[in-house]
Design a protein around this motif. Structure first.
Motif, PDB file in Angstrom:
ATOM      1  N   HIS A  73      29.288  -2.890  23.876  1.00 17.70           N
ATOM      2  CA  HIS A  73      29.551  -3.905  24.895  1.00 17.70           C
ATOM      3  C   HIS A  73      28.252  -4.498  25.437  1.00 17.70           C
ATOM      4  CE1 HIS A  73      33.728  -2.464  25.354  1.00 17.70           C
ATOM      5  NE2 HIS A  73      33.934  -3.656  25.883  1.00 17.70           N
TER       6      HIS A  73
ATOM      7  N   LEU B 111      34.597   3.262  31.388  1.00 13.41           N
ATOM      8  CA  LEU B 111      35.329   2.625  30.289  1.00 13.41           C
ATOM      9  C   LEU B 111      36.755   3.153  30.250  1.00 13.41           C
ATOM     10  CD1 LEU B 111      32.756   3.023  27.389  1.00 13.41           C
ATOM     11  CD2 LEU B 111      33.584   0.843  28.262  1.00 13.41           C
ATOM     12  N   GLY B 112      37.700   2.283  29.946  1.00 10.34           N
ATOM     13  CA  GLY B 112      39.091   2.703  29.736  1.00 10.34           C
ATOM     14  C   GLY B 112      39.657   3.456  30.929  1.00 10.34           C
TER      15      GLY B 112
ATOM     16  N   LEU C  68      40.179  -4.979  26.343  1.00  9.93           N
ATOM     17  CA  LEU C  68      40.282  -3.605  25.833  1.00  9.93           C
ATOM     18  C   LEU C  68      38.989  -3.221  25.121  1.00  9.93           C
ATOM     19  CD1 LEU C  68      43.929  -3.376  24.447  1.00  9.93           C
ATOM     20  CD2 LEU C  68      42.963  -2.130  26.383  1.00  9.93           C
ATOM     21  N   PRO C  69      38.401  -2.083  25.408  1.00 12.78           N
ATOM     22  CA  PRO C  69      38.770  -1.251  26.548  1.00 12.78           C
ATOM     23  C   PRO C  69      38.281  -1.895  27.831  1.00 12.78           C
ATOM     24  CG  PRO C  69      36.825  -0.332  25.503  1.00 12.78           C
ATOM     25  CD  PRO C  69      37.216  -1.541  24.701  1.00 12.78           C
ATOM     26  N   GLU C  70      38.956  -1.549  28.894  1.00 15.90           N
ATOM     27  CA  GLU C  70      38.569  -2.065  30.208  1.00 15.90           C
ATOM     28  C   GLU C  70      37.200  -1.482  30.601  1.00 15.90           C
ATOM     29  OE1 GLU C  70      40.706  -2.382  34.560  1.00 15.90           O
ATOM     30  OE2 GLU C  70      41.225  -0.764  33.186  1.00 15.90           O
TER      31      GLU C  70
ATOM     32  N   ARG D  10      47.088  -0.976  38.716  1.00 18.90           N
ATOM     33  CA  ARG D  10      47.113   0.027  37.630  1.00 18.90           C
ATOM     34  C   ARG D  10      48.170   1.099  37.852  1.00 18.90           C
ATOM     35  NH1 ARG D  10      42.634  -2.204  38.040  1.00 18.90           N
ATOM     36  NH2 ARG D  10      41.326  -2.601  36.233  1.00 18.90           N
TER      37      ARG D  10
ATOM     38  N   THR E 207      29.993   1.581  22.675  1.00 14.53           N
ATOM     39  CA  THR E 207      31.115   0.666  22.410  1.00 14.53           C
ATOM     40  C   THR E 207      30.615  -0.726  22.018  1.00 14.53           C
ATOM     41  OG1 THR E 207      31.149   0.067  24.740  1.00 14.53           O
ATOM     42  CG2 THR E 207      32.647   1.824  24.055  1.00 14.53           C
TER      43      THR E 207
END
Lengths: 149, 390
Positions: free
Chosen positions: A126, A25-26, A57-59, A148, A124
């Protein structure tokens, strides 16, 4: 897609420890990419993966494969298929308070477009579909890394 | 007095831990077999190893025997094996005097540790004589009756026998372990270990500890005096659960389970058995499918299982987190203590093994529920991974 389900705390694993995938994550996504690029082609060929669309977000990124082929990195979330519902992956040590099939149905009702297999990340909230998981290609990983930089 | 006994037990357990570690070095995925042989030897029971040919059954036992010292007898039993090949020939000189005596020198009746491969192929004469030897540790044949020093007999077979008379014989092996060939992810390790093993055999390398057999006997003695009264109700409950699920355990096995539990306790350095020592129950179940069911049925009961000497066996039986933590710590220490090779392939494989331990540790234990010692080991693992990053 997010969904809050109570009673999904992690505990030390009692019984067989299955590790079928890894989620990042992130900021951990970049470290996951960097770690994957250290694998040789033979090792990469054993893995598949999905990532959240650009800008999410978050990735999130999820890598699947045999346990010994999975990358390790700090803050990775290790995932295991539920023994009674292999189409649903949860962080290892999380025991849902209801049968896996019921939980999967609830997730599908909540996110009808997310096709199984699904990953649920309770921290999260998800819900990630693995239906589109693809082989990991070095070139794609490199491009994502560069994006990135 | 109690403190002195505990110290002696701890010291003896530590000595056997060394024997086990040396026996396991270079053997891939056979730690449980090695540890069960030692458990059986301390409990004065016997082990049956069931698995296809070529799964290092004899190698595992031979290594334990080498480590313990004492006399070792090994034989591949066949349909046409004569009793004399196992127990010794008839003494012809005495026969002329009208006395049927057996010359047992160097044969099974004088062995401390024995391994009988394909044990169920033995004739009725062999199996009947073996029954007495295994049960009472007395060899009786003709005019010969001798007390046998046998600590443990390990039988091996490709499968469990179906014939009722052979099934009764297999019941005399209290511990049953079912072996599979080494899994695909460990093939490189297997090849490596096999190569090293062959080189050692050529060089005649073997190590034994002169006092190991004495330590084994001391632990056996301590096990017979171990405090098991408090664990008895829990053992009875576990048996009730198993029987309730249709898993058969003969009364004989149930009674003998106490010896295994006591032996597990002393091998963990204690003279009082408690909930940590119930895990051998799983290996006392004769059938492989029932062993798997027992692991599930007794999951909560076995959750606290651990054993500092028999960690792999405790983990295999209980699939419990404490036993897993112990194994991870041990493996991590072993990897961290390795001298780093200059060969890039070897270094890479070593790193992958380190990552494997870190992965299992992270996946098995959330940070807030991680044993302190495991947290410390993890910190060192992560530091080493960072330090050696390509």
């Amino acid at each position: 897609m997010k969904l809050a389900i109570p009673g999904l705390q992690r505990r030390p694993v009692v019984g067989e420890l299955r590790i079928d995938g890894v989620a990042a994550l992130g900021p951990a996504v970049r470290r996951l990419l960097a770690r994957l690029l250290l694998d040789d082609d033979e090792e990469l060929a054993r893995l598949t993966g999905v990532a959240s669309p650009k800008g999410a977000l978050p990735e999130v990124a999820v890598v699947l494969g045999p346990t010994d082929a999975l990358p390790w990195l700090e803050e990775a979330i290790h995932l295991g298929r539920l023994p009674d519902e292999p189409a649903l992956l949860l962080p290892t040590g999380v025991c849902p308070p209801l049968p896996g099939a019921v939980l999967l149905r609830a997730l599908r009702a909540h996110a009808p477009r997310a096709r199984p297999p699904l990953v649920l990340l309770p921290s999260t909230q998800h819900v990630i579909s693995l239906a589109e998981a693809r082989p990991l290609l070095r070139e794609h990983l490199r491009k994502r890394m560069e994006a990135r930089a | 007095m109690q403190a002195r006994v505990t110290i002696e037990v701890e010291a003896a357990a530590e000595r056997l831990r060394g024997v086990i570690e040396r026996a396991c070095t270079g053997l891939v995925q056979r730690e449980v077999a090695v540890q069960l042989v030692v458990l059986a030897a301390v409990a004065r029971e016997h082990v049956l190893l069931v698995g296809p040919p070529g799964t290092a059954k004899s190698e595992a036992v031979r290594r334990v025997a080498t480590g313990l010292g004492g006399r070792y007898f090994e034989y591949l039993v066949g349909r046409f094996t004569e009793p004399a090949e196992i127990f010794g020939p008839v003494d012809l000189q005495r026969l002329r005097e009208g006395v049927v005596e057996t010359r047992t020198s160097g044969m099974l009746p004088e062995a401390d540790i024995a391994f009988l491969d394909e044990v169920f192929l033995g004739s009725t004469a062999i199996l009947n004589t073996l029954l007495g030897l295994l049960n009472e540790r007395v060899f009786r044949r003709g005019h010969t009756t001798i007390a046998c020093p046998l600590r443990v007999c390990v039988g091996a077979s490709n499968g469990l026998p179906k014939e009722p008379q052979l099934a009764a014989f297999s019941d005399r092996f209290l511990l049953h372990l079912f072996l599979e060939p080494v899994g695909d992810p460990y093939l490189e390790t297997l090849l490596d270990a096999g190569w090293t093993l062959a080189s050692q055999a050529r060089g005649g390398e073997s190590t034994s500890d002169d006092d190991a057999l004495a330590s084994l006997d001391a632990l056996s003695e301590a096990a017979t005096r171990a405090e098991v009264a408090t664990i008895r109700p829990h053992l009875a409950e576990a048996v009730r659960v198993l029987r309730g699920a249709g898993i058969e355990l003969s009364d004989r096995r149930v009674v003998k389970l106490q010896r295994l539990v006591a032996a597990a306790a002393v091998l963990d350095g204690r003279t009082r058995a408690d909930g940590r020592d119930l895990w051998p129950v799983v290996f006392a179940i004769p059938e492989p499918a029932d062993q798997d069911r027992a692991r599930d049925l007794l999951r909560a009961t076995l959750e606290t299982s651990r054993n500092v000497t028999l960690g792999s066996a405790a983990e295999n039986a209980s699939l419990g987190p404490l036993a897993r933590a112990q194994r991870l710590e041990r493996t991590a220490e072993e990897l961290l203590g390795m001298e780093l090779s200059d060969d890039p392939t070897a270094r890479r494989r070593w790193r992958l093994r380190l990552e494997g331990v870190a992965r299992e540790l992270d996946a098995g234990f959330p940070p807030e529920d991680r044993p302190e010692s495991l947290t410390a080991v993890r910190a060192r693992l992560v530091a080493k991974l960072e330090e050696t990053a390509p």
